[in-house]
Design an enzyme around this catalytic site. Sequence first.
Site, PDB file in Angstrom:
ATOM      1  CD1 TRP A 180      33.758  38.435  43.122  1.00 40.94           C
ATOM      2  CD2 TRP A 180      34.724  40.018  41.878  1.00 40.94           C
ATOM      3  NE1 TRP A 180      34.975  37.946  42.713  1.00 40.94           N
ATOM      4  CE2 TRP A 180      35.590  38.908  41.944  1.00 40.94           C
ATOM      5  CE3 TRP A 180      35.112  41.138  41.155  1.00 40.94           C
ATOM      6  CZ2 TRP A 180      36.826  38.888  41.306  1.00 40.94           C
ATOM      7  CZ3 TRP A 180      36.351  41.118  40.522  1.00 40.94           C
ATOM      8  CH2 TRP A 180      37.192  40.001  40.597  1.00 40.94           C
ATOM      9  CE1 TYR A 212      37.284  32.778  39.093  1.00 42.59           C
ATOM     10  CE2 TYR A 212      39.518  31.974  39.465  1.00 42.59           C
ATOM     11  CZ  TYR A 212      38.286  32.373  39.949  1.00 42.59           C
ATOM     12  OH  TYR A 212      38.058  32.363  41.314  1.00 42.59           O
ATOM     13  CG  HIS A 257      40.714  36.407  40.447  1.00 44.79           C
ATOM     14  ND1 HIS A 257      39.803  35.807  39.601  1.00 44.79           N
ATOM     15  CD2 HIS A 257      40.137  36.453  41.669  1.00 44.79           C
ATOM     16  CE1 HIS A 257      38.734  35.488  40.299  1.00 44.79           C
ATOM     17  NE2 HIS A 257      38.900  35.874  41.547  1.00 44.79           N
ATOM     18  CE1 TYR A 282      39.630  33.714  49.188  1.00 48.15           C
ATOM     19  CE2 TYR A 282      38.962  35.922  48.546  1.00 48.15           C
ATOM     20  CZ  TYR A 282      38.824  34.556  48.452  1.00 48.15           C
ATOM     21  OH  TYR A 282      37.879  34.023  47.615  1.00 48.15           O
TER      22      TYR A 282
END
Length: 111
Positions: free
Chosen positions: A76, A18, A22, A41
Amino acid sequence: MNRYCFCLQVKPDRLDEYVERHRDVWPDMRAALHEAGWHNYSLFLRDDGLLIGYVEAEDLEAAQKAMAATEVNARWQAEMQQFFAGSDGRPPDESFLLLREIFHLTPPAED
């Protein structure tokens, strides 16, 4: 601009992948988020998989709807769904728990 914070649970056995995903978020995904009104964000991940997200938007619901209308977001979310526990088959961006803000430090008023 409103501030929003949310949480999700990443499967503990998928944390490294994960994080890796990113490190190189697709440029078209980054552009879509910006165009949809997602600002400042950030994602934060605890070692047990607790994921905390922070985003600023004029209206989070409108920003989410704008993202939902994009093809890149569909791709996504389909790829990211496998990383989350307790989403009941819903995409991550539709299954996070929005947290209530209880304190925000503002700059002191100037005299």
